[in-house]
Design an enzyme around this catalytic site. Structure first.
Site, PDB file in Angstrom:
ATOM      1  N   GLY A   1     -24.219 -32.423  13.947  1.00  0.00           N
ATOM      2  CA  GLY A   1     -25.072 -33.097  14.919  1.00  0.00           C
ATOM      3  C   GLY A   1     -26.127 -32.271  15.602  1.00  0.00           C
ATOM      4  O   GLY A   1     -26.956 -32.821  16.332  1.00  0.00           O
TER       5      GLY A   1
ATOM      6  N   GLU B   1     -19.335 -29.395  10.819  1.00  0.00           N
ATOM      7  CA  GLU B   1     -19.922 -30.197   9.726  1.00  0.00           C
ATOM      8  C   GLU B   1     -21.432 -30.324   9.881  1.00  0.00           C
ATOM      9  O   GLU B   1     -21.960 -31.433   9.958  1.00  0.00           O
ATOM     10  CB  GLU B   1     -19.302 -31.610   9.745  1.00  0.00           C
ATOM     11  CG  GLU B   1     -17.798 -31.661   9.655  1.00  0.00           C
ATOM     12  CD  GLU B   1     -17.240 -33.073   9.920  1.00  0.00           C
ATOM     13  OE1 GLU B   1     -18.011 -33.980  10.308  1.00  0.00           O
ATOM     14  OE2 GLU B   1     -16.030 -33.257   9.742  1.00  0.00           O
TER      15      GLU B   1
ATOM     16  N   CYS C   1     -45.753 -52.529  -0.044  1.00  0.00           N
ATOM     17  CA  CYS C   1     -46.262 -53.755   0.576  1.00  0.00           C
ATOM     18  C   CYS C   1     -45.441 -54.158   1.794  1.00  0.00           C
ATOM     19  O   CYS C   1     -44.738 -55.179   1.785  1.00  0.00           O
ATOM     20  CB  CYS C   1     -46.251 -54.870  -0.453  1.00  0.00           C
ATOM     21  SG  CYS C   1     -47.161 -54.369  -1.910  1.00  0.00           S
TER      22      CYS C   1
ATOM     23  N   TYR D   1     -32.111 -35.741   5.144  1.00  0.00           N
ATOM     24  CA  TYR D   1     -32.230 -37.196   5.164  1.00  0.00           C
ATOM     25  C   TYR D   1     -33.600 -37.664   4.662  1.00  0.00           C
ATOM     26  O   TYR D   1     -34.119 -38.693   5.114  1.00  0.00           O
ATOM     27  CB  TYR D   1     -31.936 -37.739   6.576  1.00  0.00           C
ATOM     28  CG  TYR D   1     -30.602 -37.256   7.101  1.00  0.00           C
ATOM     29  CD1 TYR D   1     -29.421 -37.718   6.523  1.00  0.00           C
ATOM     30  CD2 TYR D   1     -30.506 -36.304   8.122  1.00  0.00           C
ATOM     31  CE1 TYR D   1     -28.189 -37.252   6.969  1.00  0.00           C
ATOM     32  CE2 TYR D   1     -29.276 -35.843   8.576  1.00  0.00           C
ATOM     33  CZ  TYR D   1     -28.132 -36.329   7.998  1.00  0.00           C
ATOM     34  OH  TYR D   1     -26.912 -35.866   8.444  1.00  0.00           O
TER      35      TYR D   1
HETATM   36  N1  LLP Z   1     -20.287 -35.307  10.053  1.00  0.00           N
HETATM   37  C1  LLP Z   1     -20.268 -36.646  10.062  1.00  0.00           C
HETATM   38  C2  LLP Z   1     -18.988 -37.351  10.102  1.00  0.00           C
HETATM   39  C3  LLP Z   1     -21.486 -37.356  10.051  1.00  0.00           C
HETATM   40  O1  LLP Z   1     -21.453 -38.685  10.075  1.00  0.00           O
HETATM   41  C4  LLP Z   1     -22.716 -36.656  10.022  1.00  0.00           C
HETATM   42  C5  LLP Z   1     -23.992 -37.373   9.993  1.00  0.00           C
HETATM   43  C6  LLP Z   1     -22.681 -35.250   9.987  1.00  0.00           C
HETATM   44  C7  LLP Z   1     -21.445 -34.611  10.012  1.00  0.00           C
HETATM   45  C8  LLP Z   1     -23.927 -34.402   9.940  1.00  0.00           C
HETATM   46  O2  LLP Z   1     -24.729 -34.584  11.049  1.00  0.00           O
HETATM   47  P1  LLP Z   1     -26.031 -33.672  11.246  1.00  0.00           P
HETATM   48  O3  LLP Z   1     -25.547 -32.259  11.460  1.00  0.00           O
HETATM   49  O4  LLP Z   1     -26.847 -33.787  10.030  1.00  0.00           O
HETATM   50  O5  LLP Z   1     -26.680 -34.241  12.432  1.00  0.00           O
HETATM   51  N2  LLP Z   1     -30.124 -40.555   8.630  1.00  0.00           N
HETATM   52  C9  LLP Z   1     -30.191 -40.045   9.988  1.00  0.00           C
HETATM   53  C10 LLP Z   1     -29.030 -39.153  10.317  1.00  0.00           C
HETATM   54  C11 LLP Z   1     -27.683 -39.790  10.081  1.00  0.00           C
HETATM   55  C12 LLP Z   1     -26.527 -38.886  10.357  1.00  0.00           C
HETATM   56  C13 LLP Z   1     -25.249 -39.477   9.898  1.00  0.00           C
HETATM   57  N3  LLP Z   1     -24.098 -38.650  10.073  1.00  0.00           N
HETATM   58  C14 LLP Z   1     -31.540 -39.353  10.192  1.00  0.00           C
HETATM   59  O6  LLP Z   1     -32.343 -39.329   9.263  1.00  0.00           O
HETATM   60  O7  LLP Z   1     -31.825 -38.876  11.276  1.00  0.00           O
END
Ligand code: LLP
Length: 415
Positions: free
Chosen positions: A240, A274, A343, A371
């Protein structure tokens, strides 16, 4: 702009390679990643956590290209997966099954079987019925499934509502108030072994405080469990951590890691994290060429060859990505809507950007490593972009541009 993407003599480079050359050689749209930037981000994490038993499980969903997974695997990473497909990718890329944690609210029986058969590290279970199903599947295979419960700490991540996951109203995790009861239930199930606890409160967080608030709630549960004789081996604090797209000032990796370590001070459990975005987001860009400059009555449009199918974040979250011309030039600065050929009015990459560009120019859409490709689609029968990884002066094509015929190869015409 990061140190890995820089102008040299008015041409934007990635490491030692000109992006003009990459656009010419591989065409556009094209994702370009810097191996050094990826390695640097991973090492920052690993160094910050040194001295404590830990596992960095890269969140595969951020960017699942095999070259990226392989690079992280070689650096020692584990992986956070959310599907059987991601597990297969990790294995194909040389990742170790025993360093994989499996998150997600909807694990199917087949996915559980696959994960059990290859011996993953832990299932992050998100509901009571999932505990039942996993116990049954493991039992039918004569195996014991290692589990942690993903607890929803009801903490506001203060991020975009679509990517906030730790509030009561979200579908993720088990309610904080029910966690204890579910742990008791899990501990009594014959084919489960309780090994940890997990939480993930959202993505693109730009402050440390919600992470710490969540960690404290999780730790309180760890202590309560210990009193009941349920002793955990690991604490997974999710991913996150945000990155800078525009003018955000998220904590740097070392600061974030230090805060987590402080929260865990004096505890013997190992730490799992993570991270996704922070490892890959600013290590990648999307190259796109201006097909047309169209001067409308109210607005100027730069119509580019990348679209919402290539980079969905602006259309879906109104997300901001900086845009820079690959070749600086002297043309007049104008304000443009940067839009794709799809479109739909929602098909935009950016609104109201001042740019000095002419038709045919190549633009770099920044911070597109996370992403970007992973959320791409074939909408409008658009083949997915090529992906390239740069390593110093070397350029590697790590995914070929899709061919249109591939897109309908498995379809059938009926009489
Ligand atoms: N762990 C779990 C259980 C998750 O659901 C996620 C992301 C992560 C780790 C990794 O999170 P990060 O470190 O990347 O913030 N598509 C969206 C982001 C969706 C994130 C979903 N879960 C975007 O483009 O901003």
């Amino acid at each position: 702009m990061s140190e890995y993407f820089k102008y040299r003599d008015d041409t934007l480079h990635v490491e030692k390679v000109s992006l003009t050359d990459i656009a010419q050689r591989f065409g556009t749209p094209c994702y370009v990643y810097s191996r050094a930037a990826l390695t640097d981000a991973y090492r920052q994490f690993a160094e910050a956590l040194q001295g404590r038993e830990h596992l960095i499980c890269y969140a595969v969903k951020a960017n699942p290209n095999l070259a990226i997974l392989n690079l992280f695997a070689k650096l020692g990473a584990g992986f956070d997966i959310v599907s059987g497909g991601e597990l297969q990718r990790v294995l194909a890329a040389g990742g170790a099954a025993n360093k994989v944690v499996f998150s997600g609210v909807g694990k199917s029986e087949a996915e559980m079987r696959l994960a059990l058969s290859v011996g993953i590290r832990c299932f992050n279970v998100e509901s009571a019925p999932e505990l039942d199903r996993l116990n049954e599947v493991a039992g039918s295979m004569g195996m014991i499934a290692p589990i942690s419960l993903r607890v929803n700490p009801d903490v506001d991540a203060k991020t975009h509502p679509y990517i906030s996951t730790g509030l009561k109203q979200n579908k993720f995790g088990v309610a904080y108030t029910e966690a204890l009861g579910l742990y008791r239930k899990a501990a009594a199930m014959p084919y489960l072994r309780v090994t940890g606890i997990d939480c993930h409160i959202g993505s693109q967080l730009t402050e440390v405080s919600p992470f710490i608030a969540a960690a404290e709630k999780v730790l309180a549960l760890v202590d309560q469990l210990k009193v009941e004789g349920i002793v955990l081996e690991h604490i997974d604090l999710g991913g996150g951590l945000g990155i800078c797209y525009d003018d955000e000032t998220p904590p740097v990796i070392a600061e974030y890691a230090e805060a987590l370590l402080q929260a865990l001070h004096g505890r013997s459990e190992s730490l799992i994290v993570e991270p996704g975005r922070v490892l890959v987001g600013n290590a990648g860009i999307l190259l796109t060429r201006i097909e047309y400059l169209k001067h409308g009555e109210e607005k100027n449009f730069a119509i580019v060859d990348a679209a919402m199918n290539d980079l969905m974040r602006p259309a879906l979250y109104d997300a901001f990505h900086a845009i820079h011309p690959v070749q600086k030039n002297e043309s007049t600065v104008q304000v443009y809507e940067v839009v794709g050929p799809i479109c739909e009015t929602g098909d935009f990459i950016a609104h109201g950007r001042e740019m000095a560009v002419v038709q045919g120019d190549v633009l770099a859409v920044m911070s597109a490593g996370a992403y970007g490709m992973s959320m791409s689609s074939n909408y409008n029968t658009r083949p997915r972009a090529a992906e390239v990884m740069v390593d110093g002066e070397h350029v590697h094509l790590v995914r070929e541009r899709e061919k249109t015929e591939q897109l309908y190869a498995s379809e059938k015409i009926i009489d």
